[in-house]
Design a protein around this motif. Structure first.
Motif, PDB file in Angstrom:
ATOM      1  N   ASP A 189     -11.247   1.536  -3.142  1.00 20.20           N
ATOM      2  CA  ASP A 189      -9.791   1.126  -2.976  1.00 20.20           C
ATOM      3  C   ASP A 189      -9.297   1.771  -1.236  1.00 20.20           C
ATOM      4  O   ASP A 189      -8.723   2.928  -1.481  1.00 20.20           O
ATOM      5  N   HIS A 190      -9.890   1.095  -0.473  1.00 20.78           N
ATOM      6  CA  HIS A 190      -9.760   1.580   0.707  1.00 20.78           C
ATOM      7  C   HIS A 190      -9.467   0.425   1.826  1.00 20.78           C
ATOM      8  O   HIS A 190      -9.573  -0.717   1.949  1.00 20.78           O
ATOM      9  N   ASN A 191      -9.009   0.886   2.860  1.00 21.34           N
ATOM     10  CA  ASN A 191      -8.354   0.088   3.948  1.00 21.34           C
ATOM     11  C   ASN A 191      -9.437   0.061   4.989  1.00 21.34           C
ATOM     12  O   ASN A 191      -9.768   1.072   5.673  1.00 21.34           O
ATOM     13  N   TYR A 192     -10.007  -1.521   5.326  1.00 19.28           N
ATOM     14  CA  TYR A 192     -11.016  -1.520   6.587  1.00 19.28           C
ATOM     15  C   TYR A 192     -10.290  -2.027   7.817  1.00 19.28           C
ATOM     16  O   TYR A 192      -9.367  -2.713   7.597  1.00 19.28           O
ATOM     17  N   ASN A 218       0.807  -1.185   0.137  1.00 20.13           N
ATOM     18  CA  ASN A 218      -0.082   0.109  -0.129  1.00 20.13           C
ATOM     19  C   ASN A 218       0.890   1.446   0.126  1.00 20.13           C
ATOM     20  O   ASN A 218       1.997   1.326  -0.466  1.00 20.13           O
ATOM     21  N   GLN A 265      -7.236  -4.102   2.750  1.00 16.67           N
ATOM     22  CA  GLN A 265      -7.616  -3.033   1.348  1.00 16.67           C
ATOM     23  C   GLN A 265      -8.458  -3.729   0.459  1.00 16.67           C
ATOM     24  O   GLN A 265      -8.231  -5.042   0.023  1.00 16.67           O
ATOM     25  N   TYR A 324     -10.066  -3.263  -2.871  1.00  9.42           N
ATOM     26  CA  TYR A 324      -9.755  -2.780  -4.256  1.00  9.42           C
ATOM     27  C   TYR A 324     -10.815  -3.498  -5.438  1.00  9.42           C
ATOM     28  O   TYR A 324     -10.642  -4.704  -5.457  1.00  9.42           O
ATOM     29  N   PHE A 358      -1.943  -1.266   8.057  1.00  9.78           N
ATOM     30  CA  PHE A 358      -2.535  -0.130   7.527  1.00  9.78           C
ATOM     31  C   PHE A 358      -1.591   0.623   6.498  1.00  9.78           C
ATOM     32  O   PHE A 358      -0.256   0.957   6.779  1.00  9.78           O
ATOM     33  N   PRO A 359      -2.253   1.307   5.584  1.00  7.90           N
ATOM     34  CA  PRO A 359      -1.351   2.292   4.716  1.00  7.90           C
ATOM     35  C   PRO A 359      -0.826   3.464   5.548  1.00  7.90           C
ATOM     36  O   PRO A 359      -1.552   3.749   6.478  1.00  7.90           O
ATOM     37  N   GLN A 400      -3.676  -6.863   5.409  1.00 10.89           N
ATOM     38  CA  GLN A 400      -2.303  -5.885   5.530  1.00 10.89           C
ATOM     39  C   GLN A 400      -2.149  -4.998   6.946  1.00 10.89           C
ATOM     40  O   GLN A 400      -3.166  -5.031   7.648  1.00 10.89           O
ATOM     41  N   GLU A 409      -6.791  -7.621   0.167  1.00 16.58           N
ATOM     42  CA  GLU A 409      -5.443  -7.499   0.462  1.00 16.58           C
ATOM     43  C   GLU A 409      -5.439  -7.273   2.056  1.00 16.58           C
ATOM     44  O   GLU A 409      -5.366  -6.389   2.714  1.00 16.58           O
ATOM     45  N   HIS A 467      -1.822 -10.113  -3.528  1.00 19.46           N
ATOM     46  CA  HIS A 467      -2.567  -8.930  -4.184  1.00 19.46           C
ATOM     47  C   HIS A 467      -3.220  -9.905  -5.468  1.00 19.46           C
ATOM     48  O   HIS A 467      -3.458  -9.210  -6.642  1.00 19.46           O
TER      49      HIS A 467
END
Length: 326
Positions: free
Chosen positions: A233-236, A76, A270, A272, A294-295, A292, A290, A174
Protein backbone atom coordinates in the motif's frame (compact mmCIF):
# COMPACT_ATOMS: atom_id res chain seq x y z
CA UNK A 1 -23.99 2.90 -26.01
CA UNK A 2 -26.93 2.93 -23.62
CA UNK A 3 -27.66 5.35 -20.79
CA UNK A 4 -29.97 4.49 -17.91
CA UNK A 5 -30.82 6.03 -14.55
CA UNK A 6 -30.12 3.76 -11.58
CA UNK A 7 -31.19 6.10 -8.76
CA UNK A 8 -31.25 9.64 -7.45
CA UNK A 9 -28.88 10.91 -4.74
CA UNK A 10 -28.98 14.47 -3.34
CA UNK A 11 -31.32 15.41 -6.17
CA UNK A 12 -28.88 14.19 -8.83
CA UNK A 13 -29.93 11.41 -11.19
CA UNK A 14 -27.25 8.69 -11.18
CA UNK A 15 -26.51 7.66 -14.74
CA UNK A 16 -25.11 4.30 -15.84
CA UNK A 17 -23.47 4.34 -19.25
CA UNK A 18 -22.67 1.15 -21.16
CA UNK A 19 -19.69 1.55 -23.53
CA UNK A 20 -18.36 -0.94 -26.06
CA UNK A 21 -15.90 -1.60 -28.88
CA UNK A 22 -16.13 -3.91 -31.86
CA UNK A 23 -13.36 -6.10 -30.41
CA UNK A 24 -15.57 -7.08 -27.46
CA UNK A 25 -14.18 -4.62 -24.93
CA UNK A 26 -17.04 -3.24 -22.83
CA UNK A 27 -17.49 -1.13 -19.72
CA UNK A 28 -20.25 0.28 -17.55
CA UNK A 29 -19.47 3.54 -15.78
CA UNK A 30 -21.78 5.19 -13.26
CA UNK A 31 -22.26 8.68 -11.90
CA UNK A 32 -21.99 7.84 -8.22
CA UNK A 33 -18.33 8.36 -7.41
CA UNK A 34 -17.64 8.63 -11.17
CA UNK A 35 -17.00 4.89 -10.92
CA UNK A 36 -16.14 2.02 -13.25
CA UNK A 37 -18.71 -0.63 -12.39
CA UNK A 38 -17.52 -3.22 -14.90
CA UNK A 39 -14.86 -3.74 -17.54
CA UNK A 40 -14.55 -6.78 -19.78
CA UNK A 41 -11.83 -7.42 -22.35
CA UNK A 42 -11.21 -10.11 -24.98
CA UNK A 43 -9.55 -13.29 -23.72
CA UNK A 44 -8.97 -16.71 -25.33
CA UNK A 45 -12.16 -18.09 -23.78
CA UNK A 46 -14.21 -14.97 -24.63
CA UNK A 47 -14.92 -11.70 -22.78
CA UNK A 48 -13.32 -11.67 -19.34
CA UNK A 49 -14.21 -9.29 -16.46
CA UNK A 50 -11.06 -7.55 -15.21
CA UNK A 51 -12.30 -5.18 -12.45
CA UNK A 52 -14.23 -5.63 -9.24
CA UNK A 53 -17.65 -4.01 -9.01
CA UNK A 54 -20.91 -4.00 -7.10
CA UNK A 55 -24.03 -5.27 -8.91
CA UNK A 56 -26.14 -2.21 -8.08
CA UNK A 57 -26.03 1.33 -6.71
CA UNK A 58 -26.55 0.19 -3.10
CA UNK A 59 -23.04 -1.26 -2.94
CA UNK A 60 -21.45 2.04 -3.93
CA UNK A 61 -23.27 4.06 -1.27
CA UNK A 62 -21.12 2.44 1.45
CA UNK A 63 -18.08 1.12 -0.47
CA UNK A 64 -15.35 1.29 2.21
CA UNK A 65 -12.75 0.00 -0.25
CA UNK A 66 -13.45 2.78 -2.80
CA UNK A 67 -14.06 0.07 -5.42
CA UNK A 68 -13.96 1.56 -8.92
CA UNK A 69 -14.29 5.16 -7.79
CA UNK A 70 -12.67 8.51 -8.41
CA UNK A 71 -10.89 9.57 -5.21
CA UNK A 72 -10.57 13.29 -4.42
CA UNK A 73 -10.33 16.22 -3.96
CA UNK A 74 -6.96 14.91 -2.89
CA UNK A 75 -6.51 11.17 -3.14
CA UNK A 76 -4.51 9.14 -0.63
CA UNK A 77 -3.51 10.47 2.79
CA UNK A 78 -2.84 13.91 4.24
CA UNK A 79 -1.20 13.75 7.66
CA UNK A 80 -3.33 15.23 10.43
CA UNK A 81 -5.75 16.40 7.76
CA UNK A 82 -3.97 19.77 7.73
CA UNK A 83 -2.05 21.86 5.25
CA UNK A 84 -0.93 25.47 4.90
CA UNK A 85 -1.52 27.37 1.67
CA UNK A 86 -0.52 31.00 1.12
CA UNK A 87 0.02 31.46 4.85
CA UNK A 88 -3.33 30.07 5.97
CA UNK A 89 -3.79 26.66 7.62
CA UNK A 90 -6.76 24.49 6.64
CA UNK A 91 -8.19 21.60 8.66
CA UNK A 92 -9.77 18.83 6.61
CA UNK A 93 -12.09 16.01 7.62
CA UNK A 94 -10.42 13.14 9.49
CA UNK A 95 -11.88 9.87 8.24
CA UNK A 96 -9.13 7.36 9.05
CA UNK A 97 -8.68 6.54 12.76
CA UNK A 98 -9.52 10.15 13.55
CA UNK A 99 -5.97 11.16 12.61
CA UNK A 100 -5.76 11.12 8.83
CA UNK A 101 -7.54 12.61 5.85
CA UNK A 102 -7.96 9.81 3.28
CA UNK A 103 -9.24 10.06 -0.30
CA UNK A 104 -11.01 13.38 0.17
CA UNK A 105 -12.43 12.98 3.64
CA UNK A 106 -15.66 11.98 5.32
CA UNK A 107 -17.57 12.16 2.04
CA UNK A 108 -15.09 12.67 -0.74
CA UNK A 109 -15.71 12.60 -4.47
CA UNK A 110 -15.81 8.79 -4.32
CA UNK A 111 -19.05 8.93 -2.33
CA UNK A 112 -20.77 11.81 -4.08
CA UNK A 113 -23.07 12.01 -7.10
CA UNK A 114 -21.53 13.27 -10.35
CA UNK A 115 -23.61 14.54 -13.29
CA UNK A 116 -23.30 12.96 -16.71
CA UNK A 117 -22.45 15.83 -19.06
CA UNK A 118 -21.50 13.99 -22.29
CA UNK A 119 -21.53 10.47 -23.72
CA UNK A 120 -21.23 8.52 -26.94
CA UNK A 121 -20.64 4.91 -27.95
CA UNK A 122 -17.12 4.79 -26.47
CA UNK A 123 -16.90 7.55 -23.84
CA UNK A 124 -18.70 9.20 -20.94
CA UNK A 125 -17.87 12.38 -19.04
CA UNK A 126 -18.98 13.10 -15.48
CA UNK A 127 -18.72 16.41 -13.61
CA UNK A 128 -18.84 17.45 -9.97
CA UNK A 129 -18.81 20.94 -8.46
CA UNK A 130 -17.37 21.03 -4.94
CA UNK A 131 -18.19 24.26 -3.06
CA UNK A 132 -15.70 26.34 -1.13
CA UNK A 133 -15.12 24.82 2.31
CA UNK A 134 -16.36 21.33 1.49
CA UNK A 135 -14.39 18.85 3.63
CA UNK A 136 -12.32 21.89 4.66
CA UNK A 137 -10.82 22.63 1.24
CA UNK A 138 -10.68 26.21 -0.02
CA UNK A 139 -12.15 27.27 -3.35
CA UNK A 140 -15.02 26.05 -5.47
CA UNK A 141 -13.63 23.23 -7.57
CA UNK A 142 -15.10 21.89 -10.80
CA UNK A 143 -13.79 18.44 -11.72
CA UNK A 144 -14.46 16.22 -14.72
CA UNK A 145 -13.64 12.59 -15.42
CA UNK A 146 -13.91 11.10 -18.92
CA UNK A 147 -13.81 7.36 -19.44
CA UNK A 148 -12.96 6.30 -22.99
CA UNK A 149 -12.64 2.87 -24.55
CA UNK A 150 -9.99 2.68 -27.28
CA UNK A 151 -8.85 -0.22 -29.43
CA UNK A 152 -7.26 -2.53 -28.68
CA UNK A 153 -8.83 -3.28 -25.25
CA UNK A 154 -7.86 -0.01 -23.55
CA UNK A 155 -9.58 2.09 -20.89
CA UNK A 156 -8.44 5.72 -20.88
CA UNK A 157 -9.18 7.90 -17.84
CA UNK A 158 -8.89 11.67 -18.34
CA UNK A 159 -9.29 13.91 -15.28
CA UNK A 160 -9.41 17.71 -15.17
CA UNK A 161 -10.11 20.32 -12.51
CA UNK A 162 -10.40 24.10 -12.25
CA UNK A 163 -10.87 26.36 -9.24
CA UNK A 164 -11.92 29.90 -8.35
CA UNK A 165 -9.41 30.15 -5.46
CA UNK A 166 -6.07 28.51 -4.62
CA UNK A 167 -6.60 24.93 -3.43
CA UNK A 168 -5.11 21.43 -3.37
CA UNK A 169 -6.05 18.86 -6.03
CA UNK A 170 -4.99 15.28 -6.74
CA UNK A 171 -7.64 12.95 -8.13
CA UNK A 172 -6.95 9.24 -8.61
CA UNK A 173 -8.73 6.32 -10.25
CA UNK A 174 -9.38 3.46 -7.81
CA UNK A 175 -10.39 0.33 -9.72
CA UNK A 176 -9.34 -3.06 -8.40
CA UNK A 177 -7.96 -5.06 -11.30
CA UNK A 178 -7.87 -8.84 -11.59
CA UNK A 179 -6.69 -10.85 -14.57
CA UNK A 180 -8.00 -14.10 -13.05
CA UNK A 181 -11.40 -13.19 -11.57
CA UNK A 182 -12.43 -15.19 -8.53
CA UNK A 183 -8.85 -15.92 -7.48
CA UNK A 184 -6.46 -13.87 -5.35
CA UNK A 185 -4.15 -11.58 -7.30
CA UNK A 186 -1.19 -12.78 -5.22
CA UNK A 187 -0.29 -15.12 -8.10
CA UNK A 188 -0.15 -12.18 -10.53
CA UNK A 189 3.29 -10.89 -11.47
CA UNK A 190 3.78 -7.15 -11.11
CA UNK A 191 6.42 -4.76 -12.39
CA UNK A 192 6.49 -1.06 -11.51
CA UNK A 193 8.55 1.40 -13.52
CA UNK A 194 10.06 3.11 -10.49
CA UNK A 195 13.50 3.15 -8.93
CA UNK A 196 12.27 5.03 -5.84
CA UNK A 197 9.48 4.90 -3.29
CA UNK A 198 8.16 7.25 -0.60
CA UNK A 199 8.57 5.40 2.75
CA UNK A 200 5.76 5.81 5.28
CA UNK A 201 5.27 5.91 9.03
CA UNK A 202 2.87 3.82 11.12
CA UNK A 203 -0.10 5.87 9.82
CA UNK A 204 1.02 5.34 6.19
CA UNK A 205 2.02 9.01 5.93
CA UNK A 206 5.20 9.58 3.88
CA UNK A 207 8.21 10.46 5.99
CA UNK A 208 9.38 12.84 3.27
CA UNK A 209 12.22 10.61 2.12
CA UNK A 210 12.45 9.53 -1.51
CA UNK A 211 14.26 6.23 -1.13
CA UNK A 212 15.74 3.83 -3.70
CA UNK A 213 14.03 0.46 -4.02
CA UNK A 214 17.25 -1.31 -4.95
CA UNK A 215 18.09 -3.98 -2.39
CA UNK A 216 14.68 -3.76 -0.69
CA UNK A 217 11.55 -5.96 -0.85
CA UNK A 218 9.84 -3.11 -2.72
CA UNK A 219 12.01 -3.45 -5.82
CA UNK A 220 9.52 -4.28 -8.57
CA UNK A 221 11.53 -3.15 -11.55
CA UNK A 222 11.31 -6.73 -12.85
CA UNK A 223 8.05 -8.72 -12.74
CA UNK A 224 7.57 -10.59 -9.46
CA UNK A 225 4.73 -12.56 -7.93
CA UNK A 226 2.83 -10.47 -5.42
CA UNK A 227 2.90 -13.47 -3.07
CA UNK A 228 6.70 -13.25 -2.95
CA UNK A 229 6.86 -9.70 -1.63
CA UNK A 230 5.59 -7.55 1.23
CA UNK A 231 2.04 -6.32 1.59
CA UNK A 232 1.73 -3.31 -0.68
CA UNK A 233 0.00 0.00 0.00
CA UNK A 234 2.80 2.30 -1.14
CA UNK A 235 3.50 5.19 -3.48
CA UNK A 236 6.10 4.58 -6.16
CA UNK A 237 7.99 7.50 -7.72
CA UNK A 238 7.62 6.79 -11.41
CA UNK A 239 10.57 6.96 -13.80
CA UNK A 240 8.98 9.51 -16.11
CA UNK A 241 10.12 9.13 -19.71
CA UNK A 242 7.01 10.18 -21.64
CA UNK A 243 6.12 8.84 -25.05
CA UNK A 244 4.94 11.15 -27.82
CA UNK A 245 1.45 11.19 -26.29
CA UNK A 246 2.83 12.42 -22.95
CA UNK A 247 2.20 9.18 -21.05
CA UNK A 248 5.02 7.28 -19.36
CA UNK A 249 5.06 3.61 -18.30
CA UNK A 250 3.78 2.98 -14.78
CA UNK A 251 3.17 -0.74 -14.25
CA UNK A 252 2.76 -4.12 -15.93
CA UNK A 253 0.64 -6.94 -14.49
CA UNK A 254 0.76 -10.51 -15.84
CA UNK A 255 -1.72 -13.21 -14.92
CA UNK A 256 -4.33 -15.58 -16.26
CA UNK A 257 -2.90 -15.41 -19.76
CA UNK A 258 -3.39 -11.64 -19.96
CA UNK A 259 -1.10 -8.64 -19.58
CA UNK A 260 -2.25 -5.30 -18.17
CA UNK A 261 -0.10 -2.29 -19.02
CA UNK A 262 -0.65 0.99 -17.18
CA UNK A 263 0.67 4.30 -18.55
CA UNK A 264 0.01 7.74 -17.08
CA UNK A 265 0.98 11.39 -16.89
CA UNK A 266 1.01 11.24 -13.08
CA UNK A 267 4.27 11.42 -11.09
CA UNK A 268 3.35 8.64 -8.66
CA UNK A 269 1.59 5.30 -8.54
CA UNK A 270 -0.03 3.98 -5.39
CA UNK A 271 0.08 0.18 -5.49
CA UNK A 272 -2.41 -1.50 -3.17
CA UNK A 273 -2.69 -5.29 -3.13
CA UNK A 274 -6.28 -5.32 -1.87
CA UNK A 275 -5.45 -7.11 1.35
CA UNK A 276 -8.10 -5.19 3.26
CA UNK A 277 -11.01 -6.07 1.00
CA UNK A 278 -13.99 -7.73 2.66
CA UNK A 279 -17.51 -8.92 1.83
CA UNK A 280 -18.77 -9.19 -0.88
CA UNK A 281 -15.17 -9.57 -2.06
CA UNK A 282 -12.24 -11.24 -0.29
CA UNK A 283 -8.68 -10.21 0.67
CA UNK A 284 -6.49 -9.68 -2.40
CA UNK A 285 -9.42 -10.07 -4.80
CA UNK A 286 -8.04 -7.18 -6.85
CA UNK A 287 -5.01 -4.94 -7.29
CA UNK A 288 -5.19 -1.13 -7.29
CA UNK A 289 -2.90 0.86 -9.58
CA UNK A 290 -3.67 4.46 -8.59
CA UNK A 291 -1.81 7.13 -10.60
CA UNK A 292 -1.56 10.21 -8.40
CA UNK A 293 0.30 13.12 -7.00
CA UNK A 294 2.16 11.96 -3.89
CA UNK A 295 0.39 11.29 -0.57
CA UNK A 296 0.81 14.14 1.92
CA UNK A 297 2.04 16.28 -0.98
CA UNK A 298 0.39 19.40 0.52
CA UNK A 299 2.84 19.13 3.44
CA UNK A 300 6.00 18.11 1.57
CA UNK A 301 7.35 21.06 -0.49
CA UNK A 302 9.85 18.82 -2.32
CA UNK A 303 7.07 16.51 -3.56
CA UNK A 304 5.23 17.34 -6.82
CA UNK A 305 2.96 20.27 -6.02
CA UNK A 306 -0.79 19.63 -5.76
CA UNK A 307 -1.54 23.38 -5.65
CA UNK A 308 -4.07 24.57 -8.22
CA UNK A 309 -4.74 28.26 -8.77
CA UNK A 310 -7.45 30.19 -10.65
CA UNK A 311 -6.80 30.27 -14.38
CA UNK A 312 -4.97 26.92 -14.31
CA UNK A 313 -6.31 23.50 -15.31
CA UNK A 314 -5.18 20.39 -13.46
CA UNK A 315 -5.08 17.43 -15.85
CA UNK A 316 -4.14 13.79 -15.54
CA UNK A 317 -4.45 11.01 -18.14
CA UNK A 318 -4.06 7.27 -17.56
CA UNK A 319 -4.46 4.27 -19.82
CA UNK A 320 -5.04 0.67 -18.78
CA UNK A 321 -4.41 -1.60 -21.80
CA UNK A 322 -5.01 -5.35 -21.95
CA UNK A 323 -3.47 -7.92 -24.29
CA UNK A 324 -2.88 -11.70 -24.43
CA UNK A 325 0.31 -12.91 -22.75
CA UNK A 326 2.85 -14.01 -25.36
Amino acid sequence: MTVSTIGTIDGVEIAAVALSLADGTAATVIGFGASVQSLTVPAPEGPRPVVLGYPDLAGYLHNPGYVGTTAGRHANRIGGGRFTLDGRTYQLGLNERGRTHLHGGLRGFSHRPWRLVASDATSATFEIVSPDGEEGYPGTLTARVTYTLAAPATLRVTMTATTDAPTMVGLAHHSYFTLAPGRAVLEHRLAVHAAHITPVDADLIPTGEIAPVAGTPFDLREPRRLADGPRLDHNYVLDATPADDGLHPAATVIGGGLVLTCRTTAPGLQVYDGGGLGVPFFPHAGLCLEPQTFPDGPNKPHFPSPVLRPGETWRQVTEYAFAPET
